[in-house]
Design an enzyme around this catalytic site. Sequence first.
Site, short mmCIF file in Angstrom:
data_model
loop_
_atom_site.label_atom_id
_atom_site.label_comp_id
_atom_site.label_asym_id
_atom_site.label_seq_id
_atom_site.Cartn_x
_atom_site.Cartn_y
_atom_site.Cartn_z
CB ALA A 387 4.26 57.67 41.33
CB CYS A 388 3.67 63.37 41.64
SG CYS A 388 4.39 64.20 40.22
CG ASP A 389 -2.19 64.73 39.32
OD1 ASP A 389 -2.65 63.64 38.96
OD2 ASP A 389 -2.84 65.78 39.31
CB ILE A 420 -0.03 58.12 39.09
CG1 ILE A 420 0.63 58.56 40.42
CG2 ILE A 420 -0.94 56.92 39.34
CD1 ILE A 420 -0.36 58.93 41.50
#
Length: 591
Positions: A387-389, A420
């Site tokens: 999960a990232c921005d 996310i």
Amino acid sequence: MAKRTSLKVRVQQLGTSLSNMVMPNIAAIIAWGFITALFMKGGWFPNPKIAELIQPTLHYLLPILIAYCGGKMVYQERGAVVGAIAVMGVIVGADIPMFLGAMIMGPLGGWCMKKFDQVFQEKVRSGFEMIYNNFSAGIIGIILAVLGTYIVNPLVVGGSNIMAAGVDWIISVHLLPLANIFIEPAKVLFLNNAIGNGILVPIGVQQAASAGKSVLFLLESNPGPGLGILLAYMFFGKGSAKSSAPGAAIIHFFGGIHEIYFPYILMKPALILAAIAGGVSGTFTFQILGGGLKAAASPGSIIAISLMTAKGAYFGTFIGVAMAALVSFLVAALILKSDKSMEDDSLEAAQAANQAAKAESKGQQAVDDGLGDSDITVDNIHQIIFACDAGMGSSAMGASILRDKVKKANLEIPVTNQAIANLQDTTNTLIITQEELADRALQKTPRAVHVTVDNFLATSKYDDIVVQLASNEQSSDIKEPEPMEMSDNSSTAIDLNHIDAVAFAHGTARGSATMGQETLRAIFRQNNIRIPVSTVFYQDLDQFNAKNILVVTTIAQQSEVQQAAPNAQLLVVDSLVTSPEYDRLVSRLHK
């Protein structure tokens, strides 16, 4: 008492919300940019008929797509449809692209639909669900469209005019380069997508629509500052930071994954000055020489920038990128050469020190960011999500790295990547994210198992995750054949007075072994122990096959190491990165 959300997390959440409305539509913005550059009057291949697509795409399609994504972000499909209806009231009658209006009306439409359903949906009688769903969404959409026409439209038009005038003034007095003083540090805090897609891209589109290009597209996407820092590490760095910098530079410059150079700055915070200097000089050069793009360059690679550069702006754009790289290189080189601590520093050592500090504060293993937990087992973990921005870039590459390791371990666990904002709170899920984004990921998915990493592309935790999953699945295979006696594996039976060298055994992936080496070296230094610590490939273990050699390995590789070096003393640990066995070794010295 509920934990208060920090200001930093709130800013990240706001930026992510803006970014999540624009990011899915980057392809549409690029398509508009190509149509404009190729077929507009004065373009590469002028065509009046095809050029008729330019204005409708800019004024209608792009804002509706953004509003649709904004509504969907709040309340799935029903929110998306209402958001798309609502934004029409803001679009009609406006003489500017309503990107900002779309970012307001999209989420507002989704929120209103969600709240309305919470009150009335359960009261609908059986058989009337379809009528309720269709009519409620349509009526709410119409009401919001009317409100948008009379209230939101004038406010957004006025605000956009003020912002555009402000940007034009900043550009006219050549102060735009000063914006990089704020942009570069914000990027390192993982706000790059929020700044680029949430703020600069919408304003840049308006400029490009009237002028054919905009320098704003280059402020965040310019790969020059990061390239200069990585080049400085190549020439003046030490240890693994120096050796890993060339590969990172290629991925950053040609792949457009800017996140890959963030850990190099975090390792030496003074290097943020190099990034700022490079960004300011690059933007100044863009302005002086007339550089600019016709649409957003995503990802921020030199390839994407080349494709999006406006006609007649290639010289200014490329010189600006080169100038940014040169200035950041010179400043970074000065910082690295004057930093005496670089003698004993390396990328893995910095990461290991960070993990050790966490372990000391928690009274547990440093890898306890989810890895020291018994929750990571084949039975408990059914999927792994990076999960990232924005759900792209480095998280996709990290997922690819771990997916390959999982496949080689014969584990049937899917490994994917998401933004996310799109995570679902489900059990039996392992969430891997960067430390800066850990709080937001935990708030979004409190029931999942969480692991944080410093860098998606350079961490030993992937090996630890696979080891735990594989050892759980094959525990009977590991323990039953030729069980080892505790005297061969436990630190309680190893006397360092009779050890002349320690070697960490590893295969082709040496990340965990290198970090373990640095950790044990640090422990030895603190206790004035002068025993050399090194790493060794499995195929070279025959050179360490002696009683005065201590070989450190994991449970999963125990049998392989035993066969290669049967006469060496063996220390089996759960994780090579850090283990309580290392301190126990030292405590037995001279006893």
